[in-house]
Design a protein around this motif. Structure first.
Motif, PDB file in Angstrom:
ATOM      1  N   UNK A  40      31.433  49.033  38.001  1.00 50.58           N
ATOM      2  CA  UNK A  40      31.797  47.856  38.669  1.00 50.58           C
ATOM      3  C   UNK A  40      32.029  46.737  37.453  1.00 50.58           C
ATOM      4  N   UNK A  41      31.543  46.598  36.342  1.00 50.39           N
ATOM      5  CA  UNK A  41      31.952  45.811  35.386  1.00 50.39           C
ATOM      6  C   UNK A  41      33.059  46.137  34.893  1.00 50.39           C
ATOM      7  N   UNK A  44      35.715  44.974  37.242  1.00 51.23           N
ATOM      8  CA  UNK A  44      35.810  43.470  37.376  1.00 51.23           C
ATOM      9  C   UNK A  44      36.662  43.093  35.950  1.00 51.23           C
ATOM     10  N   UNK A  69      37.741  41.082  41.970  1.00 49.93           N
ATOM     11  CA  UNK A  69      36.590  40.486  42.577  1.00 49.93           C
ATOM     12  C   UNK A  69      36.422  41.215  43.868  1.00 49.93           C
ATOM     13  N   UNK A  70      37.482  41.116  44.793  1.00 48.30           N
ATOM     14  CA  UNK A  70      37.199  41.543  46.140  1.00 48.30           C
ATOM     15  C   UNK A  70      37.174  43.124  45.852  1.00 48.30           C
ATOM     16  N   UNK A  72      35.548  44.807  43.613  1.00 47.59           N
ATOM     17  CA  UNK A  72      34.080  45.097  43.075  1.00 47.59           C
ATOM     18  C   UNK A  72      33.155  44.711  44.118  1.00 47.59           C
ATOM     19  N   UNK A  73      33.419  43.544  44.825  1.00 46.89           N
ATOM     20  CA  UNK A  73      32.568  43.172  45.784  1.00 46.89           C
ATOM     21  C   UNK A  73      32.084  44.483  46.718  1.00 46.89           C
ATOM     22  N   UNK A  74      33.143  45.098  47.330  1.00 41.51           N
ATOM     23  CA  UNK A  74      32.997  46.399  48.456  1.00 41.51           C
ATOM     24  C   UNK A  74      32.279  47.236  47.560  1.00 41.51           C
ATOM     25  N   UNK A  76      30.162  47.043  45.185  1.00 40.81           N
ATOM     26  CA  UNK A  76      28.765  46.840  44.965  1.00 40.81           C
ATOM     27  C   UNK A  76      28.071  47.350  46.372  1.00 40.81           C
TER      28      UNK A  76
ATOM     29  N   UNK B 654      30.642  37.676  43.482  1.00 37.81           N
ATOM     30  CA  UNK B 654      29.858  39.022  43.193  1.00 37.81           C
ATOM     31  C   UNK B 654      28.583  38.731  42.717  1.00 37.81           C
ATOM     32  N   UNK B 736      38.614  35.321  47.063  1.00 38.55           N
ATOM     33  CA  UNK B 736      38.012  36.589  47.483  1.00 38.55           C
ATOM     34  C   UNK B 736      37.902  37.000  49.042  1.00 38.55           C
ATOM     35  N   UNK B 740      39.322  39.737  51.301  1.00 43.16           N
ATOM     36  CA  UNK B 740      38.586  40.786  52.110  1.00 43.16           C
ATOM     37  C   UNK B 740      38.802  40.949  53.661  1.00 43.16           C
ATOM     38  N   UNK B 822      29.493  40.159  53.599  1.00 45.45           N
ATOM     39  CA  UNK B 822      28.757  41.113  53.165  1.00 45.45           C
ATOM     40  C   UNK B 822      27.718  40.515  52.501  1.00 45.45           C
TER      41      UNK B 822
END
Lengths: 108, 934
Positions: A40-41, A44, A69-70, A72-74, A76, B654, B736, B740, B822
């Protein structure tokens, strides 16, 4: 700063790999968690490191790259899902074979 | 009727109807046989209206694009050559169907046999009717596969299985070579259509790739037609039931290679290489196999080698490379199919009636089955080239062709001599078959008392032998039109005038025939010393060589498999990471390193401290992973540092998500820990440890290096589009979140689907899972039996509405500020789980909906439904719409349709957390019960 982040990614990945290669389910679970932190890092970081530029329109003059970012968000959340699934598999394996070795036939 | 429709109907009918016997076999054997015969009759009936055109030299074409970009079309052609082969395939097929019904044992219901036979016939029809060479290859492979099934039909016998395997290996391997050859050919000509290829003979012969193309295609043809050095599979395929041998190994499949030679003759023939390769292989096969045939004791073995030899004769005729030799080759295809099919059927009758095929025991059959014997003797006469029979005519043409070959002029006498020797051998093995089986004293120790076969079993043989005679005596009225049309189609120009006649006057070919007849009888008369000589030769067994090769191949494959795939997941992981290191290292060091490097930003104390904390957490967890609780805590420290890192580098969303997930992960780990065996695993061996450390070092170091390289490289991004379009296009300031739920909403839909799948799979894994809750820990201490701590439960009840409010707030503002479905989902989920933790599973369960998987569906439906809804407004899937809404307290919020999508995300995430964590917790109820019982 970049060197520090790269070091962090390297450490996390190395520790994650070492733990994934252990024979019991629990360290594998830990290792997978660490490895997903690393990945993830890394993802990112592909948007580069920007201080004080959150991608919120109107909050500043320029913005950090929102696309990684988008992603990585999913990642995570899905990472959490995968960890949970692995945990279920580990428990199911434990209940069916009576041991927590990842190669069931070697653990008995 | 439309003729192209008829043509297309032939293979379509055959392929569509091949399972028919299987469906009808429950009505009895006769129904299965009738079904098979019916399908073949329909194919013949479709063919007959087309025959006059094909006979007059017209070529019917049908084309339907299949994969036009690859040059693959469903295109068919019917000309004289195709017609000839279609008649052989369907005609002899019909006779074989009738014959097999009597030959195969009563206990066999025949459905499977006829179905495979029909599949084979369909594929053969496809081969001979294909206009596109790639299509031809598809059918070619189906013939290999279906013939494998037919040879191995009696699958309980080892010989049948191994013979079928060998046949498949050889013909399948040849098929691969053929594929390569055809691809080259298509590359050279620019089309896979035969019409184009046949017209491009000059271009093909002049091309630099001519030799490789020719060799590859010949590999395919020779392996299929059992030409030296690929001849060895055919005798072993004799383990097939005799009807199969009569059909596949005399009339059809082995002729497919010959067919290919004939088909591609205008494109490839007419070069020195063709002459030597095709002629040479044919000549060697002709004599070598004839010699072996003489020494076989098994009737079918003799017939198999004689087939190989006769196929060699045909190949040699094509290799001689004159128009008339090609005519003779096509003629011999017809004659050989007729007499060899009848001989195989006669051999089957003898086997069927005597219980053995050993010619040292089967003697004097003329007395027991005079009619069958007469028929077989006539057919064998044809094989030997006795006048008045069809075999004589084509052999005569063969002799004539060898006397005047232009390419072999310097050694003009050698070729006729060679041909005469081959003719003598053919006479000798035919004589042996006739004399040994039908005369030569009395049968020795037969398992059964032989007599004539059932009336209808003999009918196919009678018809074929009748054809032998008709063609042999009045060729001009029977076979000449068909032969002329087939030869024209083969040569692509009308052949020089030839005369099919019994009597050409007293000339050299006739002399050669007479010498061959006399010499053959002489060889047979000398059989006793010859056999003695053969006995003392070193045994040559291509079969055992092949078997040994096969065994070694299997063994080495097994070694590789056990090396890579020993069932150990640990090993797989190590191999995977090793591979990653090798591949990553290779591409890292071979990539051009951009000279331009960006300067790094200065590090500050906070960052150093964070790295230090991360180092302690990660390395600590790795070293102390046996202290599991401690390891969980250390990993959670790492998670926090990661969350802070996101926050520091301008990613508040995040950071929030990571924090929420961290909570869930810790709870998850603790729940899992509860059930796992309390004792820790023994330590790994030093070697294993070293291997893993090395791998970890390389993966970690590599990833770190790549990250650094990436971070200091110049950077271009497509982010500007999203930043500019976020407000006007998506109606939200939080880019972001807009990405999404709007720009990349389809991705997100996929991702929540994955999450839902994870939850469903977990639900299934947890179903009826029985685990034993430990009553003592590893050190023998009892688990605390306290009820849920009062303080926690008092705290949690008022906290719940607060947490839900927070999550609603985070959800609503998500479009404009950090937050969204989320994060809100995770917060709600964790808040609910906290209730379980504080008050117990039973308490939580009473207050929760039962049908949690249903909630997953609801969330997915909401998200997908809002996407579908945009269709109603004539927009593409998942197009967003938005407007403003002023709410008290919250102020103005953008109300976008994307919010409903986000609601779907929210519901799915909450449900996933609940199913996974509450499901795990619920286990403890069962586990405790079991723990107390045990």
């Amino acid at each position: 700063m970049e060197a520090l982040l790269a070091t962090a990614v390297g450490i996390l990945a190395g520790c994650g790999v070492f733990l994934i290669l252990r024979a019991r389910t629990f360290p594998v679970l830990l290792g997978l968690t660490l490895l997903s932190y690393a990945v993830n890092l890394f993802l990112f970081a592909s948007g580069r490191l920007r201080l004080d530029a959150p991608p919120l329109i109107g909050s500043g003059a320029s913005y950090a790259d929102p696309l990684p970012q988008a992603l990585v968000l999913t990642a995570i959340v899905i990472g959490f899902g995968m960890t949970a699934y692995l945990a279920m598999l580990a428990l199911r394996g434990l209940s069916e074979s009576g041991c927590d070795h990842i190669d069931v036939d070697q653990g008995r | 009727m439309n003729s192209s429709l008829l043509l297309a109907g032939i293979p379509v009918t055959a392929f569509a109807m091949f399972p028919l016997p299987l469906l009808l076999q429950r009505h009895g054997r006769a129904s299965a046989a009738l079904a098979a015969a019916g399908v073949m009759t329909v194919c013949l009936a479709l063919l007959l209206p087309l025959a006059p055109d094909a006979l007059s030299g017209h070529c019917e074409l049908v084309r339907l694009a299949w994969l036009p970009n690859y040059g693959l079309h469903l295109s068919l052609r019917l000309d004289g050559l195709g017609l000839l082969f279609c008649l052989l395939i369907c005609g002899i097929g019909l006779l074989v169907v009738l014959y097999a019904a009597y030959y195969l044992p009563e206990s066999d219901r025949l459905g499977r046999f006829y179905a495979i036979l029909l599949l084979f016939m369909a594929a053969m029809l496809g081969v001979v009717l294909s206009e596109n060479l790639l299509l031809l290859l598809v059918f070619w492979e189906i013939t290999s596969l279906s013939s494998f099934l037919l040879v191995a039909y009696q699958s309980d016998k080892y010989k049948a299985r191994s013979g079928a395997r060998m046949a498949l290996a050889v013909t399948g391997g040849g098929g691969l070579a053929l594929l390569a050859g055809i691809l080259l050919l298509g590359h050279v000509v620019g089309s896979f259509e035969l019409s184009a290829i046949l017209a491009a003979g000059e271009q093909i012969r002049g091309h630099a790739l001519y030799a490789p193309m020719l060799i590859l295609i010949l590999l395919g043809a020779f392996s299929k037609s059992a030409q030296f050095p690929f001849h060895f599979w055919l005798p072993n395929a004799m383990a097939a039931p005799t009807p199969v041998s009569a059909y596949l190994h005399s009339a059809t499949m082995v002729k497919a290679g010959i067919f290919l030679l004939a088909r591609l003759y205008p494109a490839f023939g007419g070069s020195e290489l063709w002459f030597w390769l095709v002629g040479g292989s044919g000549a060697i096969t002709l004599v070598y196999a004839a010699t072996l045939a003489l020494f076989r004791h098994d009737i079918k073995g003799l017939l198999a080698y004689s087939t190989i030899s006769q196929l060699g004769l045909i190949t040699l005729l094509f290799g001689l490379d004159t128009p008339l030799s090609v005519v003779a080759g096509v003629f011999h295809v017809i004659n050989h199919a007729i007499f060899k099919a009848s001989l195989f059927m006669a051999a089957g009758v003898i086997d069927h009636e005597c219980g053995t095929r050993d010619m040292r025991r089967v003697n004097g059959m003329f007395r027991y089955m005079p009619i069958t014997a007469t028929l077989a003797i006539i057919a064998a006469g044809s094989m030997a080239g006795v006048p008045l029979l069809n075999g004589f005519l084509s052999k005569e043409m063969f002799f004539a062709e060898t006397t005047a070959n232009p390419q072999f002029a310097p050694l003009g006498w050698a070729l006729p001599l060679f041909a005469t020797i081959a003719g003598m051998l053919a006479v000798a093995y035919s004589a042996r078959f006739v004399h040994d089986v039908f005369f030569h004293g009395e049968p020795i120790d037969l398992p059964r008392q032989p007599h004539e076969p059932p009336r209808w079993m003999r009918v196919p043989i009678e018809l074929l032998v009748l054809l032998c005679l008709l063609v042999g005596i009045v060729p001009r009225w029977t076979v000449e039109p068909l032969l002329a049309a087939a030869a024209t189609a083969t040569l692509q120009v009308p052949p020089p005038t030839f005369q099919l006649a019994l009597w050409h006057g007293f000339n050299q070919p006739l002399l050669m025939s007479l010498v061959a007849l006399a010499g053959g009888v002489l060889i047979y008369a000398l059989r006793v010393p010859l056999f003695a000589w053969q006995e003392q030769l070193p045994a040559m067994h291509p079969r055992t060589a092949f078997e040994r090769f096969h065994r070694q191949l299997t063994r080495s494959a097994h070694v590789i498999v056990t090396l890579l795939d020993n069932g150990s997941l640990q090993r797989y992981c190590a191999l995977l990471f090793g591979f990653v290191v090798v591949l990553g290292g290779w591409s890292f060091f071979s990539a051009p390193s951009g000279s331009h490097r960006l300067p790094m930003q200065a590090a500050d104390e906070a960052a150093v401290f964070a790295l230090l904390a991360l180092l302690i957490g990660a390395v600590g967890a790795t070293m102390l992973y046996r202290e599991r609780l401690l390891a969980v805590i250390l990993v959670s420290v790492v998670g926090l540092v990661v969350a802070l890192t996101f926050l520091r580098f301008s990613a508040p969303d995040l950071s929030l998500t990571q924090l929420a997930v961290e909570t869930g992960t810790v709870i998850l780990m603790l729940l899992v820990l509860y059930y796992l065996p309390p004792r820790s695993a023994p330590k790994s061996s030093a070697r294993r440890l070293a291997r893993d450390l090395l791998l970890a070092l390389f993966v970690g170091g590599g990833l770190g290096l790549i990250t650094l390289r990436m971070l200091t490289a110049p950077h271009e991004t497509i982010a500007d589009f999203y930043v500019q379009q976020s407000l006007p296009g998506g109606g939200g300031a939080n880019v972001v979140n807009v990405i999404l739920v709007d720009f990349r909403g389809f991705d997100t839909l996929g991702e929540i689907t994955v999450l839902a799948m994870v939850a469903l799979a977990s639900h299934a894994l947890l179903d009826r899972l029985v685990l034993v809750a430990p009553r003592r820990d590893a050190d023998g201490r009892r688990w605390a039996s306290d009820a849920h701590p009062l303080f926690l439960s008092m705290m949690m009840q008022p906290l719940l509405p607060l947490a839900l409010t927070v999550s609603a707030y985070v959800f609503l503002r998500g479009h404009n500020a950090p937050g969204g479905g989320f994060v809100a989902g995770l917060i709600t989920g964790v808040a609910l789980i906290m209730q379980y933790l504080a008050n117990g599973i039973a308490y939580g369960q009473r207050r929760m909906p039962d049908e949690q998987p249903g909630l997953l569906a609801l969330g997915l439906l909401l998200a997908a439904g809002i996407g579908v809804a945009s269709w109603a407004f004539g927009r593409p899937f998942l197009t967003g719409a938005h407007g403003h809404l002023r709410l008290p307290l919250l102020g103005e919020i953008e109300l976008a349709s994307a919010m409903i999508f986000d609601l779907g995300v929210y519901i799915v995430v909450v449900t996933v957390v609940l199913i996974v964590l509450a499901g795990l917790g619920r286990l403890s109820l069962v586990a405790h019960r079991h723990g107390e019982e045990s």
